[in-house]
Structure formats: C-alpha cells, structure tokens
Design an enzyme around this catalytic site. Sequence first.
Site, PDB file in Angstrom:
ATOM      1  N   PHE C 253      12.120  11.562   1.997  1.00 25.29           N
ATOM      2  CA  PHE C 253      11.355  10.707   1.074  1.00 25.29           C
ATOM      3  C   PHE C 253      12.281   9.909   0.164  1.00 25.29           C
ATOM      4  CE2 PHE C 253       9.151  14.850   1.694  1.00 25.29           C
ATOM      5  CZ  PHE C 253       8.319  14.414   2.703  1.00 25.29           C
ATOM      6  N   GLY C 480      10.938  14.142  10.201  1.00 23.78           N
ATOM      7  CA  GLY C 480       9.513  14.399  10.295  1.00 23.78           C
ATOM      8  C   GLY C 480       8.721  13.169  10.672  1.00 23.78           C
ATOM      9  N   PRO C 665       0.429   6.682  18.058  1.00 23.40           N
ATOM     10  CA  PRO C 665      -0.632   6.626  17.036  1.00 23.40           C
ATOM     11  C   PRO C 665      -0.876   7.955  16.325  1.00 23.40           C
ATOM     12  CG  PRO C 665      -1.293   5.451  18.995  1.00 23.40           C
ATOM     13  CD  PRO C 665      -0.014   6.151  19.340  1.00 23.40           C
ATOM     14  N   GLN C 671       1.807  10.297   9.419  1.00 21.92           N
ATOM     15  CA  GLN C 671       2.672   9.766   8.358  1.00 21.92           C
ATOM     16  C   GLN C 671       1.879   9.010   7.299  1.00 21.92           C
ATOM     17  OE1 GLN C 671       5.952   7.559  10.187  1.00 21.92           O
ATOM     18  NE2 GLN C 671       7.197   8.200   8.459  1.00 21.92           N
ATOM     19  N   LYS C 734       5.545  -2.640  13.074  1.00 18.78           N
ATOM     20  CA  LYS C 734       6.023  -2.872  11.708  1.00 18.78           C
ATOM     21  C   LYS C 734       6.301  -1.492  11.096  1.00 18.78           C
ATOM     22  CE  LYS C 734       2.460  -5.744  10.559  1.00 18.78           C
ATOM     23  NZ  LYS C 734       1.712  -6.807   9.804  1.00 18.78           N
ATOM     24  N   GLY C 735       6.384  -1.394   9.800  1.00 18.52           N
ATOM     25  CA  GLY C 735       6.740  -0.112   9.187  1.00 18.52           C
ATOM     26  C   GLY C 735       5.538   0.778   8.961  1.00 18.52           C
ATOM     27  N   VAL C 736       5.779   2.099   8.942  1.00 17.12           N
ATOM     28  CA  VAL C 736       4.708   3.071   8.722  1.00 17.12           C
ATOM     29  C   VAL C 736       4.972   3.965   7.517  1.00 17.12           C
ATOM     30  CG1 VAL C 736       3.463   5.030   9.725  1.00 17.12           C
ATOM     31  CG2 VAL C 736       4.097   3.092  11.170  1.00 17.12           C
ATOM     32  N   GLU C 738       6.368   4.339   4.568  1.00 21.16           N
ATOM     33  CA  GLU C 738       6.149   4.156   3.143  1.00 21.16           C
ATOM     34  C   GLU C 738       4.814   3.501   2.816  1.00 21.16           C
ATOM     35  OE1 GLU C 738      10.443   3.451   1.331  1.00 21.16           O
ATOM     36  OE2 GLU C 738      10.273   3.108   3.471  1.00 21.16           O
TER      37      GLU C 738
END
Lengths: 327, 158, 771
Positions: C253, C480, C665, C671, C734-736, C738
């Site tokens: 994190f 993770g 998915p 996440q 794309k991003g996951v 955050e």
Amino acid sequence: MRDFTYQRPASLAEARNAAALPGAMLLAGGTTLLDLAKCGVAAPETVIDISHLPGLASIEVGLQGARIGALAKMSAVADNAGIIREFPAVSEALWQSASAQLRNMATIGGNLLQRTRCAYFRDPSGFPACNKRNPGSGCSALGGVTRNHAVLGASPSCIATNPGDLAVALVAFDAQVELGARTVALEDFLLTPGDHPERETDLRPGEIIATVSIPASVAARRSTYLKVRDRQSYEFAAASAAVGIEFEPDGRTIRDLRVALGGVATRPWRARNVEDALKGKVLEPDAVRRASLLAMEGAIAQADNHYKIELAPRVVARALLKTGELA
Amino acid sequence: MSNKIDITLNVNGRPEALQLEPRVTLLDALREQLGLNGTKKGCDQGQCGACTVHIDGERVLACLTLAAQVEGREVTTIEGLSKPGQKAHPVQAAFLEQDAFQCGYCTPGQIMSAVSCIREGHAGSDEEIREYMSGNLCRCGAYPHIVAAVRQAAEAVQ
Amino acid sequence: MSAAEATRRYGDSSDSSSTASGSVIGASVTRFDGSAKIRGAATYALEHRPANVAHAVLVPSTIAAGRVRSIGTAMAEAAPGVLKVLTPDNAPTLKAASDWLGNPPARPDYQPLTAEIAYAGQYIALVIAETFEQATQATHLLDIVYEEADAVSGLRDVAEGGGFLAEPMTREWGDAQAAFASAPVQIEQEYEMPREFQMPIEPNGLIAEWQGDKLTIWEPCQWLDGMARTYSEWFGIPFENVRIISPYIGGGFGSKAFCGPHDAIGAMAAKMLGRPVKLALTRPQIFSSIGGRAATRQTIAIGATKEGKLLSIVHTGASETSINETWVEPLGVVTALMYATPNLSSHQRVVRVNTVMPGAKRAPGENPSAFGIESAIDELAYEIGMDPLEIRLRNYAEEDPHTRKPWSTRQLREAFAAGAEAFGWSRRKPEPRSMRDGHHLIGWGVAAGTYPVRRAAGEARVRLLADGTVEVSSSTIDMGQGAYTVIAQTAAEVFGLPLDKVAVKLGDSSLPRAGVTGGSRMAGVMTSAVHKTAVALREQLVELALTHPASPFRALQANTLTVADGRISSPLADGAVISIGSFLAAIGKTEIDATRDTFAEIGIDPKDSYKNYTTIAMAPPPTAGDFSLHSWCAHFIEVRVDEDFGTVRVSRAVSAFDSGRLYNPRLAASQIKGGIIMGIGQALLEEGLVDGRHARLMNANLADYLIPTNADIPDIEVISVGIPDPHASALGGKGVGELGIVGVAPAIANAVFHATGKRIRDLPITLDKLI
C-alpha cells in the site's frame, strides 16, 4: 520481555506460596501479562503458570446462581447455556470483548484483573510519569490525548479507564470473588484511583482469585449488555451498559433494577442513582431517559472525552428500553 | 548465563524437543526454532490475529502464548491442517475458490480461525461469521470473500 | 456472490476472450500463488534463515525534537547474547543516496543514526544479539539522556499560510477569484484529513548478508531495483552487487517502496558484524518510522449558477512534511480534473512538522483531493436543491479541463449509470434525515474517483523448456495484487498452454528488470512486457520449426505454423501436430528463451534503462501524448447512523469502475473491494492521534489505530464498465489498485450528511462528531 524463570505449580496452595514471593506474577491466559511484559510495563522475575491447575475451570449454574472457576475461559462462559439463560448480560459482555482467539485464552479471573488501556500507562519509555506504574511520578495523560479516558471515578492522580466488559456485567449483578480465605464483592474489590492509582484491586499478597460467583436474580435473567464503539468489533467500549430489570406482576412497574456502566469510569461503575430513580416507576421512555442522565452525576470531562458524558446516558437508556422491550 | 529450559512441544502430531528461554513465545518458537513459518507475525501484541494456531483444537494467538505454557498440549498450525501433496482442507479450498485473500500474509491465521469458527458453531449466518472472524485483520480487504469462504466451507462440512 | 457469478459480472469489461474458460488473459482464474498461500507454504522475505543469523532490534527516540545527549551502552553490551550496540557514537557514516526521482542528494553523507532528533520514533540505537529475545531485552538496558526541544506536532500548530508553496502543484486557468466573487451561488468550506498509516499485516524489515562487497537483502519490497540502487549508493558498491529477494510481499500500500533508515542501519550492522543480520520492525515502530499519509487541510470555494453549472473553483491546500525532507501529498489533482469548470485556481503549501517524512499511502494525492472536491460538489448540490448524481453529470468533463486533451477512455458516465441502477439510487428521498429504520438514520451518498494511468517500461525473460513448460521471470513483485496470476495468464495465452504448464519467478533483483510496483502500473507494464517477449519467443519457435534441419515441419515449405494448446501444427488440416516439448527434443535443444523490454513502446531511450528501473523520472505523465489517461469510478454508499450514539456503519456499497480491460476480473474485483474497505476505514476509523505537547503518536498499535474488522464491512458489489484502452497499455488495461479507494471517504461523508443533516469535514467520522 525481560528474562524470567518459569514455574508450574501443582496445586492452588503451591501457587499461592509461589505468588507471594517478590517479583512473582501469575500467568493464566497470558493475554494481559505477556502483552504488558512486551510493553515493558510488567517485568516479572518469576512467572507462575497456573493455567494447568485442575478443577478451576468449572462453570456451575444452579438455583442460587452461578459459580465460575477462575480459570474458565471467557469463550466457555460466553457460550455456556446456563449463563446465557440466567445471566444474558454476562454472556453478551463476554462475546463482545476482545476477539474469539483472545476469549479462548483469557480466563475469568485474569479478565477481572486486566489493566487499563491508557496509552500513557502502556508506554513507560515514552512517558516515565505514571502514578499507576511509578507512584508519585505524576499523570502524563492529564493534558494529553484523552479520548478514551474516564469521566467518572477519576482523580488528579489518574484518569485511566477500566477497560472491562465482563466486570461491568458482574458488578451490576452483585458478583463476588472468592480469594481463598475471604470473599469480597467485586464492586469493592476493584478500586478507584484516589491518591493511589497503583492500587487497582483489593488483592493481597499470596491471594489468587479462585471462583467468581453471581447470585441468581430475576433482574439478571432479564438483562442485557450494550456496548457502543466506533469499530463494530474488537474494540474497547466508548461507553457500555449492563442492565437488568425485574417487573412487578403488572409487567410494567419496575421492582428491581440494575445498572452498571463501562468505558467511562476508572472501574466498572454501578449507577445506583439511576436504579433508585426508576424503582417503583413504570418503565417508559421519557422517565428512563431522564433517570439515565443521573448516571453522569459528578462526571468530569477532559479535553477529548466530553462525548462520553453525552453518550453514556443514552447507552443506559437504550439498554433499559431494549430490556423492557420498548426499544 | 542464559536460563534455558528443555521442553517438548507436540506440533502437528509430532513431538519436538526444544531448548529455549521461558520468555520465548510459541510464535517465535514455531517460526525461529521449528521453521514453521506458516504462522505469521503481524503485530506481536495480540491485535491482528495473524499468528492464530490451535491449542487442543481451539484457536488462540501464538504471540501471547509462551512456548513453555503449551507443553503437554496439542499445537496445530496451518502446516498441520493438510499435509503437503494431500488434498487441501475444505476451508483452505474455499479460501482459494472465493479469492478470500490477496497478499496472503493474514491468510493462515484467517484459515485457522475459520476452521474454529465453524467447529465452534459460530458460522450460522453471515453476521455471525463476520463477528467471529473479526479477530483476524486483513488489510488487503478480503473480508466479504472471507465470509463467503467460511460460509461455503461450513456448508461443505455439514 | 459466487465465483461463477463474479465471472459473469466482471467478465464483460474485457474482450471476448474473457468469457472463455481456461487460462487466457481476461479469464477469472484463481490466484496463481494461491495454493502456496492457503497452506502456509509461501515464504515471505523475512522467513529466510541464513546460517549464523544475528537478530537486531532498533531503539526509537521518545522525543520529537532536540538531541540525544548520551547513550550509555555498558549494561546492554554486558547483557547475555549481545553482540554489538550501535549508537550515533559508533555508527559509521554512509554516502547519501539520490531520491526516487533520481535527484542527487543535497549532502554527500548520510548518517542513519544521529543524535539530532527531528521526530519521535527516529532511530537512535540498534542492539544486535544472538536471539531476538536477548536483543529486545538489551534495548531496555540503554541509558539514554535527551535534551528535549519544542516540537511542531502538526498542521494545527502552524498558522494558515505557513510553510512553503509547492510550485509544481499550482493549477490556474481563467480568472477563478473574479468568477467566484461574481457567481450567483457560492460555497466555501475547509476539509481536513488526519495522519493515516498503510499498515499491511506483514511488518517491514530486512535480512542483510554481505559476502565481500556483495550485499544480499531479503526484504518485503515494492521496488527491488529502486531499493537496490539506494543500497548501492549508500555503501558505494556497484548496483549489480546488490541483490534483493522478495518472493511474496505481505501487503504494501505504498509502505514498502522506498528504503528507510532501518534498511541502512540493518545492512550496516551486518557489514560491521560480518554476519547476516535480521531486523524486523515492531508494529509500533512501523507506525512511527514508516511514513504514512500526510495530514492535510484544504479549502474549496465553488462558484456556480443556480442551475448547478460550475463557474469557478478556488482551491488551497496544505500538507505536512518532516523537518528534514519534503513529501508533497498533491491535493489539487482531482480538483483540477474531475469537472468542467471555466475557471480554476489551485495552490498547495507544505508545512514542516516533527514527524517522520510522510510517504505514499494508496492513491497519494488523488485520495485526499477527491475527499475535498467530492464533498464540496455534494454541498453545492444540497445548496441548490439538486440530486448529487445529477450535479455530477451536469458538470461532466468531456475533455481534460486542464490540458484540454481528449480522454483516452472515460466510462465515468457509464459508471454512474450502472452504479445508480444496481444501487437503486432513483428510490432515494432527497431531504436529509428523511430515511430511517428504527434508531437508524439511513443515508445514501455518491462520489466519483479517479486515478491516472502511469506508464513505464518493463523487461521480461521467457523460457520454453523441453518438458513443454514455460517459465517467465522478472524482478517485479506480487504483494497481493495478482502479478503472478496475470503474468502467468499472459504467457499461457501466447503459447496456448494451461496455467499448470507455466512457472513464474518474481521478486528477485537478479531477474530481468522492472520498475516500482506502485501507482497502479504493474499489470499494465508487465503484461505488455511479458506479452511482447512471449510473442517474440513464439516467433522464434516457429522460425526454428520452419528452418531447423531436424524439424519435422521443415519439409512443409510453409510460411507459418500454428502454436496452440502447447502444440505446433501446420495450418493445413492434414499437417503434422507435435508438442512443443517433443519439437525441442527433436531439434536437440533443452530450451529456447527470449528477453525483451518495452522501451520503444513508451518512448524511452534504452540508454536510460538504469534510470527507468531505479527511479520514476522516466515515467511519462498521464497527459503525455495526444490523450489524457485515467481510470474512473463511482461509489454509491448506504450508511446507517444510530441517532442516539452517532455510530456509523456502512450497510451497502456499490461501485462501478472503469479500469479499461481487466486481465483477471476476479482479482481486479478483489482489489477494488480492498480499496473500498480501506476507504471505509479512512472515512470512519483511521486517525493518528498525536500528543500535541510532545509531537508523539499515541495510538501506534493495531488496537488503538483502528482499521476495519470483518464486522465493519458489508457485502460490496463492484461492476466493471471499462472498455479496452489502447493508449493506456498494450493489452488495453488501465490501473486498478489505487482507484477503488478514491472517492470512498467523500461518498460516506455525503451519505452521513444525507442521513443526519450534519456535514463532517474532518475525517474520520467518529461517533463523538455526530452525537
């Protein structure tokens, strides 16, 4: 943790003798002792492991009430059918304490002796001044972060909250602790700090809690423990209340009433003024809310804990109304 | 100088002779001396549940338990729940199927706790599972999937 | 939700392959590293046991400002098992390292143990002993004498306008002040967030072992190459001499991406002792010495028409940093991005206080920024009597309002629609305090979130072995988020192999290079690199099959061959079919391999390779090129507030998100949910409580710094509305990682307002604020 020697006494008598020696501390569930040893608050020279002593973990519930061996685990008492039936507030206080794992470790006797969660008390290297740890050194909590400190029963020497849940329920229902030669009401056994915050209990050298007994009562049978906190689980109470009601045959008029508070005082706090104000009255919301305010008589707030003075009477009122099936 | 004692621990059905200081916790004895790293050290002060093991079949925290204290009792760790190469325990299988973890660090403790939660009879509803699994913190936030896994495993066991 | 339902629900965001069973990219396969993790067989870095390892325990300063006058070590040194005590008096001086952007250090030297104290928890000594217990005990035997000085405990100690302006954060267009002054509707409010902490369950720490001038570090680490660079600079040894091993990471994190003083001290101790040293931080030490999210304060003034159309946003913010180092928590990033406004002004100040330097916690910048703007826009909605969802749609930004570039993809409108539908938003009663259930006031809130697409180059090696299996290796890590899984899926797809024929080796800096796992970039970077490498190797395989003298396909005279299901075949129906393994055996090879990088794809000169992997200086901003690249989400939250007690519980959460194409998915949903749960903690529980007299954190443990438990979390529904974004990454994701947390806290605060009529502008929303 400081190094220590480890002993396993074979009998309660042997344990008493060993515990009377200077530097000796009893280990039952270990959840307080080892925690405080790691914090540097406790530094036993000898650890007397009484967790293997036979015959001290029984739970008997009969017509006279309950007798609980001091080594009974919190989880065992919480899940005991007799306790759930005769003393629901005791079971509820227990299962809302700590976590399932800690309740499988911690004993009833040890639970009654648990120490405060005051962050200043728990940090000897950061805050050498603490009248509990080091009598006369001062109280670091005064003027500090006091969100969880006591509003009742505090003194200029100490404002540390008693963190217990079980003890609150037990004090409400006049539980006694058997210490071998003598038996003491739990309410008298747990002390307010006064000028001697280092004295938290009436336990004398060599004494061990052997049994906790709770007399049967109609009020205990109709009881509840309500615990309010920001986190839903695994947190100490912001405020809690153990209440029990016995009605007259009309089902509305209060004959006997028990109210004790947790999370707000330096010891489990029996609110007899609330009890007295409502005995003989009909249980109804307005009267209950008014009477519940009495629980905060004499309360003194620190910088961050005024909310407890608002919150605690509401917890008492809700608990009473819930027990009376009006909420 | 040092004050070591000889003890024999029964871990996962095997006797393990150890020489250690009385202050050594069960957690450190498992990890440092027996090489059983499946039991995790998260907070070392009884606040996270990562070190959950079974003593005589009940879930406890190894970080607040002295190794010496459990001599004569049965210790079960995640490594003893199912042997390598054997079929996973139904709770382990459910955790994998439900994606009930991410980083995996709290997972052995969650699984040991879940096995007990079901055995204790505290998996009767989602609400009960949540409460009785709250002694195991998961910072990745797998909680809803942990509840699903415990529910699935409880149904499989019954 | 069952796994099968999850597959159906999330699979639709990917391309057609997502619905297929098997191991292809986009399939919801179970976690590749899961079997090891459920059995306790996944070995984390600190579980490595080198022979003859010594145990070290750090001693933190109890004062926040001043100096250590003396440390008496005689008793500690005489204690059983103690090997050495390091203090400022005898600790060597290291070379200073450049920062994560690659900026050279201001001073040449670095002393990780000094007598000058700038924060409580700063390390002042290290005890090394034969056992952990002995080292711990001896830390209590030190005789430490302090000279305490006055400390600045936090933002509230510093007057408004204190600190210094963080110039690069400034955003200005139009004339925001004038437009605000003349706007028919004006709101202006201040929003505050406290110091927060990442708190993965695995502690930080390291095992350091020297062999000559070669250093091996076992450490949970989000950025092997970046941290290896720091070690190499500290100790003046070549980068190649540092090897970091981090096979699994127990959560990061943001807390495990950079080296800290404990790393320097631990590696120094191992060098001085000539023995491997293990040094794990205690939980309280993690709180006081690993920088969490900085405390922040923002003022937002919005000018709007009576119809809710934004005319101006004037934003000022302040974030805390440490006395000696500068961390900026960018507070205006979402403010200047989310809504179409003709005028905007955003400025940020940074204030020095006596704390450890703050660090990156999940969505640094975007997270507090969204709390401000997504609370303020909600306040505007109530001010003019408009539905909070409607006001967001009315001010929908059709292009990036700052750069005026088109979005690459922005499925935020779709996210609002899908989330509102699943949540039942249309049944919401508009007035505060209008929905209740017994003692519970019920509130529904909405907020949007966003996170930029951070691109970077990566490198991978793929080996095809004679037994028909594939091995992929890279120095990227799995904490993770699912690196092992999506990398395995990518390789499996290219060779048409089942996952059990794929091996993945990660978390070792001796492997092909990767940049930081942070900023939600890993999956995009590494699937691109692995895909490119695997395709190159497949082509090499086909070329060999067509041309090798011993190849059974050579006689075919074909132009190409098919590689699928682990077999090579001729496109002609009657042609030969042979397994990859048999083919390699036939041509007398035990393996073939390829290593590729993706420098060209993101426009980095390969000569900047070192800089690319060891700093973030090469990463192009999300607006580089013709498009503005971001992920988006919309959170719909229901809270139940006990009207007597002020306790808030989240009872329902529905989030729709656009992370482009999802490689897996199931894992992406996990996440996103994890981010939402951390956001629930942020909104309702998490707060570093500082004793203002001593600038000391008073709840540095997991019983007093509250993170959510299982009982705090309801079922959470997440819905993917993304479409493949070819500008974001080679495979369209794309991003996951955050994204999920951004917007959760304001959605909860907005729901609490709807429930109670009380607007809480300082987090967390604890019961004392509502009672």
